[in-house]
Write a protein that holds these residues in place. Structure first.
Motif, mmCIF file in Angstrom:
data_model
loop_
_atom_site.group_PDB
_atom_site.id
_atom_site.type_symbol
_atom_site.label_atom_id
_atom_site.label_comp_id
_atom_site.label_asym_id
_atom_site.label_seq_id
_atom_site.Cartn_x
_atom_site.Cartn_y
_atom_site.Cartn_z
ATOM 1 N N GLN A 354 1.028 -1.202 -0.049
ATOM 2 C CA GLN A 354 0.061 0.064 -0.044
ATOM 3 C C GLN A 354 0.965 1.217 -0.148
ATOM 4 O O GLN A 354 1.687 1.261 0.910
ATOM 5 C CB GLN A 354 -0.867 -0.004 1.118
ATOM 6 N N ASP A 355 0.672 2.078 -0.824
ATOM 7 C CA ASP A 355 1.234 3.467 -0.905
ATOM 8 C C ASP A 355 1.259 4.261 0.280
ATOM 9 O O ASP A 355 0.073 4.433 0.923
ATOM 10 C CB ASP A 355 0.643 4.287 -2.167
ATOM 11 N N ILE A 356 2.103 4.450 0.779
ATOM 12 C CA ILE A 356 2.269 5.263 2.053
ATOM 13 C C ILE A 356 1.562 6.861 1.874
ATOM 14 O O ILE A 356 0.986 7.121 3.033
ATOM 15 C CB ILE A 356 3.632 5.761 2.686
ATOM 16 N N ALA A 357 1.537 7.203 1.033
ATOM 17 C CA ALA A 357 0.640 8.419 0.579
ATOM 18 C C ALA A 357 -0.652 8.417 0.945
ATOM 19 O O ALA A 357 -1.426 9.274 1.094
ATOM 20 C CB ALA A 357 1.187 8.970 -0.836
ATOM 21 N N THR A 358 -1.255 7.015 0.788
ATOM 22 C CA THR A 358 -3.023 6.960 0.890
ATOM 23 C C THR A 358 -2.990 6.563 2.241
ATOM 24 O O THR A 358 -4.151 6.145 2.594
ATOM 25 C CB THR A 358 -3.033 6.017 -0.005
ATOM 26 N N MET A 359 -1.930 6.292 3.140
ATOM 27 C CA MET A 359 -2.221 5.971 4.624
ATOM 28 C C MET A 359 -2.256 7.132 5.686
ATOM 29 O O MET A 359 -1.783 8.266 5.462
ATOM 30 C CB MET A 359 -0.909 4.633 4.946
ATOM 31 N N ASP A 360 -2.888 6.648 6.662
ATOM 32 C CA ASP A 360 -2.999 7.607 7.722
ATOM 33 C C ASP A 360 -1.820 7.171 8.734
ATOM 34 O O ASP A 360 -1.862 6.385 9.558
ATOM 35 C CB ASP A 360 -4.638 7.302 8.388
ATOM 36 N N LEU A 361 -0.695 8.100 8.501
ATOM 37 C CA LEU A 361 0.538 7.972 9.134
ATOM 38 C C LEU A 361 0.217 8.246 10.837
ATOM 39 O O LEU A 361 -0.370 9.313 10.843
ATOM 40 C CB LEU A 361 1.439 8.779 8.651
ATOM 41 N N PRO A 362 0.692 7.310 11.641
ATOM 42 C CA PRO A 362 0.676 7.604 13.222
ATOM 43 C C PRO A 362 1.686 8.554 13.494
ATOM 44 O O PRO A 362 2.716 8.576 12.873
ATOM 45 C CB PRO A 362 1.065 6.200 13.732
ATOM 46 N N PRO A 363 1.355 9.317 14.230
ATOM 47 C CA PRO A 363 2.364 10.470 14.754
ATOM 48 C C PRO A 363 3.500 9.792 15.338
ATOM 49 O O PRO A 363 4.536 10.519 15.324
ATOM 50 C CB PRO A 363 1.551 11.492 15.696
ATOM 51 N N GLU A 364 3.460 8.719 16.120
ATOM 52 C CA GLU A 364 4.683 8.283 16.921
ATOM 53 C C GLU A 364 5.647 7.744 15.754
ATOM 54 O O GLU A 364 6.895 8.129 15.961
ATOM 55 C CB GLU A 364 4.360 7.169 17.616
#
Length: 639
Positions: A354-364
């Motif tokens: 999955q492309d990380i641009a489409t992921m909800d990145l965790p702040p940690e």
């Protein structure tokens, strides 16, 4: 290529405004590859340790708050116990229970206000005293301020704590008949306060807990800690009942002192419930605090190398790494240690396809996915790393690309064994499967990477090397000679002398460890004093027993032996509970909340228990020895 921009913001820009700029940039341009740091997080590892120290201060404050509250309850109970004849006289003259409660509530508040004022004066002077006394240990600012808001908050805490822990002893004294007050020696009977007093105490404790959680640095930690203390109250009550049950069913022994000690544990009006509660809670907090303190200091200072590297060498090309190593080894001498690792730059572009641009990145763990990362390959597990899950690849491995991921960062972004990571290196996407997870000691100052690949992944790929040089006994002249030789022979290699900077970090971390020990000492001293007071508070009840037994022929040595055995048995029973409960609490805080490696440290736990027991039992026996000299006539007249 990569570009570095340094931006000077207008004078007066607050940390919150800097964080807002950083969050907006990462949100609106999450695919840009930016790695942003502001002046508040210039050194993330050191900032993490400071944050853990702040969490530890939360625990210290809560520990002092709870032990102080227990001390208030013991002091009020002892104070009312000393006034039992006066209370009985009031009631015989027709004074209602509410009048008695109000009279002593006013006295208790007056005493509390005197203590609060003294505490506020000391707290106001403490910053200046600390700056003067610790100037050579901890770098405190020279200019100190006066903060009335903090003092007002401390006053509220003190008043609510006093009322919350004093209301139940007052309610118990209110409903005791005058005849019982003349005959009984304490308020430790079976009388329970009225529901109104219980409700008032619960409301005040709830207000106190809400204030503590709301004003804590780590609210989740404070809530969990207070919840654990509430649970401990209930468990300690069960422990006291279990101890009395065992004592009641103990076989008859020939030793008179031991028989008296066992009887004192389970007789009506025994001190067992109050002593087990105060002693057990105090010892549990002491053990938990000591174990957390020990683990924090080990984590902060124990992972630091004894000798910091003198140099970092960057951008060593692959075709000169051999000549470079020979030159440095020859110039530095046999006692020097040269560490070198291959290094490439790569950027994570996909997780499990999955492309990380489409992921909800965790702040940690989002920083791992932003921008390019330094990556390497290795045949063996890197130094200062420990496998926590999975297996390392064989020396001659030649299968699909594999990667070893830092365990903490993998957990933050949701990676596990068997997942895939796609990294763009030199314009080419390479997908590797996660073979194992490593616990990385970032504070060790050694060379470490979030991702370590199997060697076959980058077979034939051009890359540079990163190296460190450590010389234990090198002087400035020797370092200058090495720097000059490397610069002349390899002008494309960047040499960075970092010994001074790392030594500065070492001093800062050492000062942080000193601050942790000082903060822990405050709570430890308060706890020991309160534990001693818990035993001393019940000494008045011993007067009646001592006089009657002496009239029946008991000697002072026999009585002191009986009281000593009683305290030791109660101390041993509560110490076992404290060791278990305090260890579990410390493990939860260190491993689950602070995400640090956990060690039991049995010496610390045993030493804390032994010291606390010796001091508290010593305080109790010191008071008991005094009351054994009480004359019989005044006591016998009240029978």
């Amino acid at each position: 290529m990569e570009y570095i921009y340094k931006i000077r913001t207008p004078v007066g820009t607050t940390p919150d405004e800097l964080r807002a700029i950083e969050e907006r940039a990462n949100t609106e341009y999450r695919t840009s590859g930016w790695s942003i740091r502001n002046r508040g997080n210039a050194a993330p590892s050191l900032s993490a340790n400071i944050e853990r120290f702040a969490q530890f201060l939360t625990l210290v404050g809560l520990t002092a708050l709870v032990t102080g509250g227990v001390g208030v309850a013991n002091a009020v109970r002892a104070f009312l116990d000393s006034k039992r004849n006066v209370i009985a006289t009031f009631k015989c003259l027709g004074a209602p229970g509410g009048f008695v409660t109000l009279v002593y509530l006013i006295q208790i508040l007056a005493i509390a206000i005197i203590g609060i004022v003294a505490g506020l004066l000391l707290a106001s002077a403490m910053p200046w005293l600390a700056a003067w006394g610790l100037s050579g240990v901890v770098p405190l600012p020279e200019s100190q301020g006066f903060y009335p808001g903090a003092l007002a908050l401390a006053t509220i805490f003190a008043l609510v704590t006093t009322l919350a822990f004093a209301i139940l002893p007052l309610g118990r004294a209110r409903d005791i008949p005058a005849t019982d007050l003349f005959r009984d020696q304490s308020f430790d009977g079976e009388t329970r306060p009225r529901p109104a007093y219980l409700a008032a105490a619960l409301i005040l404790i709830a207000i106190l807990a809400a204030l503590a959680i709301e004003t804590s640095f780590s609210r989740n930690l404070a809530a969990l800690f207070l919840g654990g203390i509430a649970f401990s109250f209930a468990v300690l009550r069960a422990v006291s009942l279990f101890v009395q049950w065992i004592a009641r069913r103990a076989p008859r022994v020939r030793s008179t002192s031991l028989r008296l000690a066992i009887g004192n544990i389970h007789r009506p009006g025994a001190l067992t419930p109050s002593v087990v509660l105060s002693l057990g809670l105090g010892l549990t907090l002491l053990v938990a605090l000591a174990l957390i303190d020990g683990n924090l200091r080990n984590q902060i200072s124990g992972n630091l190398p004894e000798q910091a590297p003198n140099f970092f060498f960057v951008d060593i090309q692959n075709d000169v790494i051999g000549d470079f190593s020979d030159l440095v080894t020859q110039e530095a001498g046999p006692s020097a240690e040269l560490q070198r690792v291959p290094m490439l730059r790569g950027r994570i572009v996909e997780l499990n396809g999955q492309d990380i641009a489409t992921m909800d990145l965790p702040p940690e763990g989002g920083w791992v996915l932003r921008g390019d990362r330094g990556i390497t390959y290795s045949v063996e597990v890197p130094e200062n790393s420990t496998l926590v899950e999975g297996e390392w690849w064989p020396v001659d491995y030649s299968g699909e690309p594999l990667v070893s991921f830092s365990a903490e960062e993998a957990g933050e972004i949701g990676l596990g064994i068997g997942d895939t990571v796609t990294v763009n290196v030199l314009g080419r996407n390479i997908t590797a499967r996660v073979a194992n997870l490593r616990q990385v000691q970032w504070e060790s100052l050694a060379i470490n990477f979030v991702m370590v690949f199997s060697p076959n992944t980058f077979a034939g790929a051009p890359h540079a090397w990163l190296a460190t040089l450590t010389m234990p006994d090198a002087d400035t002249a020797t370092e200058a000679d090495i720097l000059r030789s490397v610069t002349q022979a390899f002008p494309t290699v960047t040499s960075v002398r970092v010994k001074d900077a790392i030594d500065l970090v070492n001093r800062l971390i050492g000062q942080l460890a000193t601050a942790i020990r000082a903060a822990a000492a405050v709570a430890l001293v308060a706890s020991v004093l309160v534990l001693g007071g818990a035993l001393a508070a019940g000494n008045r009840a011993r007067v009646h027993d001592a006089v009657v037994l002496k009239m029946l022929g008991a000697t002072r040595n026999m009585l002191i032996g009986a009281f000593s055995l009683e305290y030791l048995m109660l101390g041993a029973a509560t110490a076992l509970f404290a060791l278990l409960a305090g260890g579990v609490a410390a493990w939860f805080v260190i491993a689950q909340i602070m995400n640090l490696p956990w060690q039991l440290l049995p010496g610390v736990a045993a030493g804390t228990l032994l010291t606390a027991l010796v001091l508290t039992v010593g305080f109790g026996l010191a008071g008991t020895w005094r009351i054994l000299g009480q004359k019989a006539a005044p006591v016998l007249r009240n029978l």
